[in-house]
Design a protein around this motif. Structure first.
Motif, PDB file in Angstrom:
ATOM      1  N   GLU A  89      16.839  53.188  23.686  1.00 33.51           N
ATOM      2  CA  GLU A  89      15.992  53.757  22.634  1.00 33.51           C
ATOM      3  C   GLU A  89      14.687  52.975  22.548  1.00 33.51           C
ATOM      4  O   GLU A  89      14.668  51.749  22.710  1.00 33.51           O
ATOM      5  N   LYS A  90      13.584  53.686  22.254  1.00 37.75           N
ATOM      6  CA  LYS A  90      12.259  53.076  22.329  1.00 37.75           C
ATOM      7  C   LYS A  90      11.576  52.999  20.964  1.00 37.75           C
ATOM      8  O   LYS A  90      11.794  53.838  20.092  1.00 37.75           O
ATOM      9  N   ALA A  91      10.733  51.967  20.833  1.00 39.32           N
ATOM     10  CA  ALA A  91       9.861  51.816  19.670  1.00 39.32           C
ATOM     11  C   ALA A  91       8.498  51.357  20.184  1.00 39.32           C
ATOM     12  O   ALA A  91       8.409  50.657  21.198  1.00 39.32           O
ATOM     13  N   PHE A  92       7.437  51.743  19.472  1.00 42.76           N
ATOM     14  CA  PHE A  92       6.082  51.416  19.906  1.00 42.76           C
ATOM     15  C   PHE A  92       5.518  50.247  19.095  1.00 42.76           C
ATOM     16  O   PHE A  92       5.566  50.256  17.854  1.00 42.76           O
ATOM     17  N   LEU A  93       4.989  49.248  19.800  1.00 38.98           N
ATOM     18  CA  LEU A  93       4.347  48.097  19.161  1.00 38.98           C
ATOM     19  C   LEU A  93       2.840  48.216  19.352  1.00 38.98           C
ATOM     20  O   LEU A  93       2.342  48.088  20.479  1.00 38.98           O
ATOM     21  N   PRO A  94       2.069  48.494  18.288  1.00 38.64           N
ATOM     22  CA  PRO A  94       0.620  48.640  18.415  1.00 38.64           C
ATOM     23  C   PRO A  94      -0.041  47.387  18.994  1.00 38.64           C
ATOM     24  O   PRO A  94       0.448  46.264  18.811  1.00 38.64           O
ATOM     25  N   LEU A 132       9.518  55.867  15.801  1.00 39.23           N
ATOM     26  CA  LEU A 132       9.891  54.463  15.613  1.00 39.23           C
ATOM     27  C   LEU A 132       8.737  53.569  16.038  1.00 39.23           C
ATOM     28  O   LEU A 132       8.202  53.707  17.140  1.00 39.23           O
ATOM     29  N   LYS A 133       8.368  52.660  15.145  1.00 39.77           N
ATOM     30  CA  LYS A 133       7.324  51.689  15.452  1.00 39.77           C
ATOM     31  C   LYS A 133       7.857  50.288  15.173  1.00 39.77           C
ATOM     32  O   LYS A 133       8.841  50.103  14.463  1.00 39.77           O
ATOM     33  N   PHE A 162      10.147  43.797  13.800  1.00 37.24           N
ATOM     34  CA  PHE A 162      10.757  44.593  12.741  1.00 37.24           C
ATOM     35  C   PHE A 162      10.490  46.057  13.060  1.00 37.24           C
ATOM     36  O   PHE A 162       9.359  46.440  13.388  1.00 37.24           O
ATOM     37  N   VAL A 163      11.532  46.901  12.973  1.00 36.76           N
ATOM     38  CA  VAL A 163      11.422  48.307  13.359  1.00 36.76           C
ATOM     39  C   VAL A 163      11.407  49.198  12.119  1.00 36.76           C
ATOM     40  O   VAL A 163      12.265  49.072  11.234  1.00 36.76           O
ATOM     41  N   TYR A 164      10.425  50.102  12.061  1.00 33.87           N
ATOM     42  CA  TYR A 164      10.295  51.041  10.948  1.00 33.87           C
ATOM     43  C   TYR A 164       9.856  52.393  11.496  1.00 33.87           C
ATOM     44  O   TYR A 164       9.736  52.578  12.717  1.00 33.87           O
ATOM     45  N   GLN A 165       9.633  53.373  10.603  1.00 38.91           N
ATOM     46  CA  GLN A 165       9.165  54.688  11.042  1.00 38.91           C
ATOM     47  C   GLN A 165       7.743  54.928  10.564  1.00 38.91           C
ATOM     48  O   GLN A 165       7.344  54.441   9.500  1.00 38.91           O
TER      49      GLN A 165
END
Length: 274
Positions: free
Chosen positions: A27-32, A57-58, A49-52
């Protein structure tokens, strides 16, 4: 991916906007990009820390005031008819729906907030409605453990408190020896874990093994008053509470220890630093 939690993820890709992070399941999350570090490479790990945000997911390297399952004091940055937005320490504000507000949240004021995941919407959500003195199982405490407290509200029995950001307990009025305020932070000690899973907390340690703390309080007050304190073991509990914020029982134990160590001299109506 643990929504609303700090976790370690692997850098799987990079682009001009930021990094793609992946957990063990893929599963993926994006880090700006603003939170990226050029020293890290593909396949290295990073704690985030993962949030929406907008249904995606970011991740952020910022540290939130609270994670899902925790309480924290937050300020309201915007209040709307539909709900309120709270500053919880990261780039995206936390939303508290109107129906989850114990009373209408006002912009600019501070509130105690609990974070949870709304199962219907699968969104991190805040609430100011929570149970008083809930029942717990498998608590990570033992009697005498020192804990961090957030003062909730005063009741007929005493003060409801949040313990270590996660649990609600009670400080009985008989254990309160100083002025307390809602949303203030205090240190406390686990007094008892009852059979029903409720937690009793004290603001002061109990027993002779903790008497040094009370000795130091008396010494500090003596030094503030040029070595003289108009208290003795005959003083009333109210006088001792007002002057030293401790019980008469702990005062007498500590005073006896200071006298035995020849640090103070005790008269009928006063204590003198030797």
């Amino acid at each position: 991916m643990q929504l609303g939690k700090t976790q370690t993820l692997k850098i799987s890709d990079k682009n001009n906007s930021g990094w793609i992070l992946t957990d063990e399941s893929g599963e993926k999350a994006f880090l700006p990009k603003v939170f990226t570090n050029d020293e890290k490479e593909i396949d290295e790990e990073i704690e985030v820390f993962v949030y929406q945000d907008d249904g995606k997911l970011k991740a952020t390297t910022e540290i939130p005031l609270a994670e899902v399952g925790e309480y924290a004091v937050m300020s309201c940055v915007q209040s709307l008819p539909s709900g309120a937005f709270m500053d919880w320490g990261i780039i995206k504000d936390l939303f508290i729906p109107y129906k989850q507000q114990k009373s209408k949240i006002i912009e600019g004021k501070r509130y105690l907030v609990y974070l949870y995941v709304d199962e219907d919407l699968d969104l991190i959500t805040g609430t100011t409605k929570f149970k008083r003195n809930p029942q717990y199982q498998d608590l990570p405490f033992q009697k005498g453990d020192k804990v961090d407290l957030l003062m909730m509200n005063e009741s007929e029995l005493g003060w409801n408190v949040v313990i270590n950001k996660k649990y609600i307990g009670l400080v009985y009025a008989s254990d309160v020896f100083k002025k307390l305020y809602p949303l203030s932070e205090e240190s406390g000690y686990i007094k008892a874990i009852r059979e029903d899973g409720k937690i009793d907390v004290s603001l002061q340690p109990e027993g002779f093994e903790n008497i040094d703390e009370f000795k130091q309080k008396i010494l500090n007050k003596l030094e503030e008053n040029y070595g003289l304190l108009y208290l003795s073991d005959k003083s009333s509990p109210e006088e001792i509470k007002d002057e030293l914020q401790m019980s008469k029982k702990n005062f007498k134990k500590a005073l006896g220890g200071l006298y035995k160590d020849k640090i103070v001299d005790i008269s009928e109506d006063k204590i003198r630093l030797l």
